[in-house]
Design a protein around this motif. Structure first.
Motif, short mmCIF file in Angstrom:
data_model
loop_
_atom_site.label_atom_id
_atom_site.label_comp_id
_atom_site.label_asym_id
_atom_site.label_seq_id
_atom_site.Cartn_x
_atom_site.Cartn_y
_atom_site.Cartn_z
N UNK A 1 -10.84 -13.75 -8.41
CA UNK A 1 -11.80 -12.72 -7.75
C UNK A 1 -10.89 -11.70 -7.51
N UNK A 2 -9.36 -11.78 -7.61
CA UNK A 2 -8.65 -10.58 -7.13
C UNK A 2 -8.56 -9.52 -7.87
N UNK A 3 -8.45 -8.08 -7.11
CA UNK A 3 -8.74 -6.77 -7.72
C UNK A 3 -7.88 -6.68 -8.95
N UNK A 4 -8.19 -5.53 -9.82
CA UNK A 4 -7.10 -5.17 -10.95
C UNK A 4 -5.99 -4.52 -10.30
N UNK A 5 -5.00 -4.49 -11.14
CA UNK A 5 -3.76 -3.93 -10.54
C UNK A 5 -3.80 -2.67 -9.89
N UNK A 6 -4.71 -2.08 -10.30
CA UNK A 6 -4.76 -0.57 -9.78
C UNK A 6 -5.46 -0.18 -8.54
N UNK A 7 -6.27 -1.54 -7.81
CA UNK A 7 -6.87 -1.50 -6.61
C UNK A 7 -5.85 -2.29 -5.84
N UNK A 8 -4.83 -2.85 -5.93
CA UNK A 8 -4.14 -3.51 -4.91
C UNK A 8 -3.83 -3.46 -3.61
N UNK A 9 -3.62 -1.92 -3.42
CA UNK A 9 -3.31 -1.40 -2.11
C UNK A 9 -4.81 -1.46 -1.32
N UNK A 10 -5.86 -1.04 -2.12
CA UNK A 10 -6.98 -1.20 -1.45
C UNK A 10 -7.36 -2.52 -1.02
N UNK A 11 -7.19 -3.37 -1.75
CA UNK A 11 -7.51 -4.91 -1.53
C UNK A 11 -6.38 -5.30 -0.34
N UNK A 12 -5.10 -4.95 -0.50
CA UNK A 12 -4.55 -5.34 0.74
C UNK A 12 -4.77 -4.59 2.08
N UNK A 13 -5.17 -3.59 2.14
CA UNK A 13 -5.46 -2.60 3.15
C UNK A 13 -7.09 -3.45 3.99
#
Length: 130
Positions: free
Chosen positions: A61-73
């Motif tokens: 379910x993890x986000x694509x690499x491009x959205x990693x910071x959005x996912x982290x925040x």
């Protein structure tokens, strides 16, 4: 991954986070005091659990690499409900328990107090099905 296995994986990752939390807390307490160090240790542990949950518990379910910071925040923001329960249990433990390991006990009790809210928010808000 089925819900039960996912929760078990989340709990195991939580134990890793607990170890990181306590280690950072005891390292930072001489500099920041028990309350300030707890904020730093919680953020460090939350970052650790995000990375492990992303890699193992919620890998599908993890986000694509491009959205990693959005996912982290997003993970940090959604962990705030659990963080409030966690920090509250920690503070109460420090007020009720004396001794060298009172802070570690407070972290453990706080982690258990916040685990359910954190699991639900991680599963349904941060790592929701794509």
């Amino acid at each position: 991954m089925k819900l039960g296995r996912q929760f078990l994986s989340f709990a195991v990752v939580g134990v890793v986070g607990l170890v990181v939390d306590v280690a950072v807390l005891y390292l930072m307490a001489p500099l920041l005091g028990w309350y300030g160090a707890r904020v730093v240790s919680f953020l460090t542990a939350a970052t650790t659990t995000w990375a492990f949950n992303r890699r193992y518990t919620f890998a599908a379910r993890a986000s694509a690499e491009g959205a990693i910071w959005r996912e982290y925040l997003g993970y940090l923001v959604t962990m705030l409900a659990g963080a409030v329960l966690n920090y509250g249990a920690y503070v109460l433990t420090l007020h009720w328990v004396e001794g060298r390991w009172a802070a570690a006990l407070g972290v453990a009790i706080g982690s258990i107090a916040g685990m359910g809210a954190n699991f639900l928010s991680a599963r349904y808000l941060v790592f929701r099905s794509r």
